[in-house]
Enzyme design. Structure first.
Site, short mmCIF file in Angstrom:
data_model
loop_
_atom_site.label_atom_id
_atom_site.label_comp_id
_atom_site.label_asym_id
_atom_site.label_seq_id
_atom_site.Cartn_x
_atom_site.Cartn_y
_atom_site.Cartn_z
N SER A 77 0.57 -1.14 -0.16
CA SER A 77 0.01 0.01 -0.08
C SER A 77 0.80 1.10 0.02
CB SER A 77 -1.05 -0.11 1.37
OG SER A 77 -1.94 -0.74 0.92
N TYR B 242 -10.73 2.30 5.42
CA TYR B 242 -9.60 1.83 4.47
C TYR B 242 -10.06 0.84 3.67
CZ TYR B 242 -4.71 1.21 3.15
OH TYR B 242 -3.43 1.14 2.46
N ASN C 251 -9.12 -0.67 -0.45
CA ASN C 251 -8.17 -0.95 -1.58
C ASN C 251 -9.10 -0.28 -3.08
OD1 ASN C 251 -5.60 -1.80 -0.70
ND2 ASN C 251 -6.95 -3.69 -0.20
N GLY D 41 2.46 -0.70 4.43
CA GLY D 41 2.03 -1.57 3.28
C GLY D 41 2.55 -3.10 3.34
#
Length: 380
Positions: free
Chosen positions: A95, A191, A193, A329
């Protein structure tokens, strides 16, 4: 651990990253690779060794502070081998890709090609998005769109059987949109993606080029980041690199699989980049130093949401010494951190590779982050 760090930890787990974490080969006595700096740092050598010993197969650490630059590594490059991880090795940054993508979107805002508070539906009408969802909401994870990761196999034997499958970003978006929204746009923080997969598609719609091509043109070439790669569907990692592993349970038995080669298209513009600690340091320092964004947009990027301590593509956390900025990430087999004080005087970049340890690697990840924040960024 600060409140913001606890929030990040919950999100890291929610994103499914800790389920991918596995680590160090039992019985191997890891050493520390030599630093490529002129001055040895026993304190940093001990720190990277401690990180590897907490359950990771290996770790690469880069530090910049008042004493200069230092790099070192500990653990093993590959399970069953005594070779240490390369200090210039490439790895999957997960990430942290979002920081690159957010930078490109904000550059387009600065050029007047994208409105930060404009409806995303105006740029991507094909998805029928709620018109209350703005570009800012994508970048800060306040859109409320459910994540597609619940609809694709990302764990266990099913993931391994499908790890070379190619997903198109439009397909990932439609997976998420088929699920009920998490909350009304702009009313909460979560959060996901899918926000950054949409951001990648927005870049392509506005510029006519893929997000990877725009990252290459706008960031990688100007900063000479020659070791950063946008892999697309290619499963390998070029050049020197440490191997990452995936540990999972099947029929009551734990298994460990070398997961270094995998198709990263499931992550797309939310997390597919490959890089090095040196390139991440150059990128993050340039970004925070105002070389990639005009001051007003950099200020917008650094405004944290009160719930997630997340700005526009970066974590903005309160440490014991004040505000610090981070990218965090994870990817199957790999965990990555990049962090800096606001003025760039103290930074660290860390890559951790997972092996076959039964340790809680999510906990180990955040312990490493807290230790480095205290000792490197805050100088304790």
């Amino acid at each position: 651990m600060t409140t913001s760090a606890n929030t990040a930890k919950r999100l890291f787990r929610r994103a499914g990253i800790t389920t991918m974490a596995v680590a160090l080969l039992a019985g191997v006595m890891p050493g520390v690779a030599a630093a490529d700096s002129d001055r040895d740092r026993p304190d940093l050598r001990a720190m990277v060794q401690e990180i590897a010993d907490s359950g990771f197969a290996g770790a690469q650490l880069r530090v910049h502070d008042a004493r200069g630059d230092w790099t070192g590594s500990a653990g093993v490059r590959e399970l069953g081998s005594a070779a240490k991880p390369p200090t210039n090795g490439r790895f999957r940054i997960g990430s942290n890709t979002k920081t690159f993508v957010s930078t490109v979107v904000l550059q387009l805002v600065g050029e007047g090609k994208v409105g930060l508070d404009a409806p995303v539906a105006g740029y991507l009408p094909e998805f029928g998005l709620d018109r209350r969802i703005t570009v800012r909401m994508l970048l800060q994870h306040t859109s409320g769109i459910a994540d597609y990761t619940a609809s694709i196999p990302l764990g266990g034997q099913e993931f391994l059987d499908n790890r070379f499958h190619t997903y198109r970003p439009e397909e990932l978006v439609r997976f998420g949109l088929a699920l009920p929204p998490l909350f009304a746009p702009g009313t909460d923080w979560g959060y996901t993606n899918i926000n950054y997969v949409l951001a990648g598609l927005l870049i392509k719609k506005v510029t006519g080029s893929s997000y990877g091509d725009e990252i290459q043109r706008r960031i990688l070439k100007p900063l000479k980041l020659r070791d950063t790669v946008v892999p697309g569907t290619w499963p390998g990692i070029p050049g020197p690199h440490a191997h990452g592993y995936y540990r999972y349970e099947q029929a009551g038995q734990w298994k460990t699989v070398d997961i270094t080669e995998q198709n990263p298209s499931w992550a797309s513009s939310a997390g597919d980049l490959i890089s090095t600690t040196k390139d991440l340091h150059t990128f993050f320092s340039a970004l925070l130093g105002g070389k990639l964004l005009p001051a007003p947009l950099l200020a917008e990027m650094r405004k944290p949401h009160p719930k997630g301590s997340y700005g526009l593509g970066v974590y903005v956390q309160e440490a014991s010494c004040g505000t610090v900025l981070k990218g965090m990430g994870g990817f199957h087999g790999y965990g990555t951190l990049m962090a800096s004080t606001p003025d760039g005087s103290r930074t660290y970049e860390l890559s951790m590779t997972y092996g076959d340890s039964a340790a809680d690697l999510g906990q180990a990840y955040f312990k490493a982050d807290q230790t480095l924040t205290d000792k490197v960024l805050c100088g304790k």
